[in-house]
Every structure is written in structure tokens, then in C-alpha cells.
Motif scaffolding. Structure first.
Motif, short mmCIF file in Angstrom:
data_model
loop_
_atom_site.label_atom_id
_atom_site.label_comp_id
_atom_site.label_asym_id
_atom_site.label_seq_id
_atom_site.Cartn_x
_atom_site.Cartn_y
_atom_site.Cartn_z
N LEU A 129 0.83 -1.25 0.05
CA LEU A 129 -0.30 -0.03 0.08
C LEU A 129 0.77 1.24 0.05
O LEU A 129 0.64 1.93 -0.74
N ARG A 130 1.83 1.12 0.87
CA ARG A 130 2.74 2.67 0.94
C ARG A 130 3.42 2.59 -0.51
O ARG A 130 3.60 3.85 -0.76
N ALA A 131 4.09 1.76 -0.95
CA ALA A 131 4.46 1.55 -2.35
C ALA A 131 3.64 2.24 -3.53
O ALA A 131 3.95 2.85 -4.19
N PHE A 132 2.25 1.47 -3.31
CA PHE A 132 1.50 1.88 -4.40
C PHE A 132 1.18 3.44 -4.27
O PHE A 132 0.98 4.21 -5.23
N ILE A 133 0.93 3.87 -3.13
CA ILE A 133 0.76 5.35 -2.81
C ILE A 133 2.00 6.48 -3.49
O ILE A 133 1.53 7.30 -4.08
N GLY A 134 3.00 6.01 -3.05
CA GLY A 134 4.23 6.57 -3.42
C GLY A 134 4.49 6.61 -4.99
O GLY A 134 4.55 7.72 -5.63
N GLU A 135 4.13 5.56 -5.37
CA GLU A 135 4.49 5.65 -6.93
C GLU A 135 3.44 6.27 -7.67
O GLU A 135 3.50 7.11 -8.69
N ALA A 136 1.97 6.18 -7.23
CA ALA A 136 1.06 7.10 -7.97
C ALA A 136 1.30 8.50 -7.79
O ALA A 136 0.73 9.10 -8.53
N LEU A 137 1.50 8.89 -6.56
CA LEU A 137 1.80 10.26 -6.41
C LEU A 137 2.78 10.67 -7.44
O LEU A 137 2.91 11.84 -7.90
N GLU A 138 3.95 10.11 -7.44
CA GLU A 138 5.10 10.56 -8.31
C GLU A 138 4.62 10.42 -9.69
O GLU A 138 4.97 11.39 -10.45
N ARG A 139 3.82 9.66 -10.19
CA ARG A 139 3.12 9.64 -11.58
C ARG A 139 2.28 10.95 -11.72
O ARG A 139 2.11 11.32 -12.73
N ARG A 140 1.42 11.18 -10.49
CA ARG A 140 0.36 12.39 -10.99
C ARG A 140 0.83 13.52 -10.61
O ARG A 140 0.22 14.59 -10.92
#
Length: 175
Positions: A129-140
Motif C-alpha cells: 500500500l505504501r509503495a502503491f501510494i508513493g508510485e501513484a503520487l510520483e506519476r500524478r
């Protein structure tokens, strides 16, 4: 005339702050996801399943353009709304845009308790979950960064923090 678009990742507090801010300014509040669900009598996950992401994003864009014509309104967008088509440019043309900036740790804490309500998060371990949030934030982030204003959305945990945040947002926007 007031027209404000709140953007940011899921769990950033767009609906929480938007409702309180609309109440303070005595204007309407629209959560774009709720607006779509009401119009089509289906949940966002159902619409995603039926139309696929591309079909849903087309629908979302159409509803953004519809709601974006309203006056005296605060609109909380879906977390992905600014990232598709010309949505961010459209919102910047139509009104004031505010990116609720919240760091990964705060988003993780908020979203960790909401995984059952958010199908995209179901079944993820804490690390996933933490990795998913971090990656999505970086993309967005390139899309979110186009908002006219950046606002710290990390302090929306209590009534007093929400009241304080409403006052800070009002000052930031000069309203």
C-alpha cells in the motif's frame, strides 16, 4: 462568483475540506465521484467495470465539464481527474484550482483504514500500500503541480483542524 476545484490523491481530504469550505462560504459542494454516481445510478467501481478506464475517464471528463459550468460551487475532483485529457487546463480556465498536498505517510495512515471501501487498494499489505501510494503520487505530481495553489492537507483530522484549515484556505485564496 466562486468556482473552486480541489485536486489531490485519494485520502488527501478533498471532500472533508470541500464540504467545510462550502459551508463556510455558503456555496454548493460537489464531489465529482458522487455526482457521477448520482447521474448514472451506478458506483464508480461498477462504471469502471462496465466501461473500462478509458470509458470511465471520458465520462468523468464530460461530468467535470458539466459541473465546471456551475457558479458558486466547490468541486472535489477524483484523484485521477487532473491526470487525463485537458482536465487540469480546463479547471484552471474555469476557476481556482487547489492541490491538497499530503505526504505519503499521512495518506498511508488514512487509506489503510479505508481499503475495503476502495477496491483498488483491497488485498494490499502495508508495504504494498505504501509503495502503491508513493508510485501513484510520483506519476500524478506533474498534473497536480499545475494547480494554481498548493495547500497542506495533512491537518484535517479533527473539527478544530478542519476549521483552522478552512480559515487558512480562505486566506490563501483571498476570499
Amino acid at each position: 462568483m466562486i468556482r473552486i476545484f480541489l485536486t489531490g490523491y485519494m485520502g488527501a481530504g478533498k471532500t472533508t475540506l470541500g464540504k467545510a469550505f462550502a459551508r463556510e462560504l455558503k456555496v454548493s459542494f460537489i464531489d465529482l465521484d458522487w455526482y457521477i454516481e448520482e447521474r448514472f445510478h451506478k458506483s464508480i467501481p461498477q462504471l469502471f467495470a462496465e466501461r473500462g478506464e478509458d470509458g470511465f475517464r471520458e465520462l468523468e471528463r464530460s461530468m467535470l465539464h458539466e459541473a465546471g459550468e456551475f457558479e458558486d460551487v466547490i468541486i472535489s475532483t477524483g484523484g485521477g481527474t487532473p491526470c487525463f485529457f485537458d482536465n487540469m487546463e480546463y479547471m484552471n480556465r474555469q476557476g481556482q484550482t487547489v492541490f491538497l498536498d499530503v505526504d505519503t505517510d499521512v495518506l498511508f495512515r488514512r487509506l489503510r483504514v479505508a481499503t475495503q471501501q476502495r477496491p483498488i487498494l483491497q488485498g494490499k499489505t502495508d508495504d504494498e500500500l505504501r509503495a502503491f501510494i508513493g508510485e501513484a503520487l510520483e506519476r500524478r505530481m506533474p498534473h497536480y503541480a499545475q494547480a494554481r495553489y498548493r495547500f497542506d492537507g495533512s491537518r484535517l483530522e479533527s473539527r478544530s483542524q478542519i476549521t483552522e484549515s478552512v480559515a487558512r484556505l480562505r486566506t490563501l485564496l483571498g476570499i
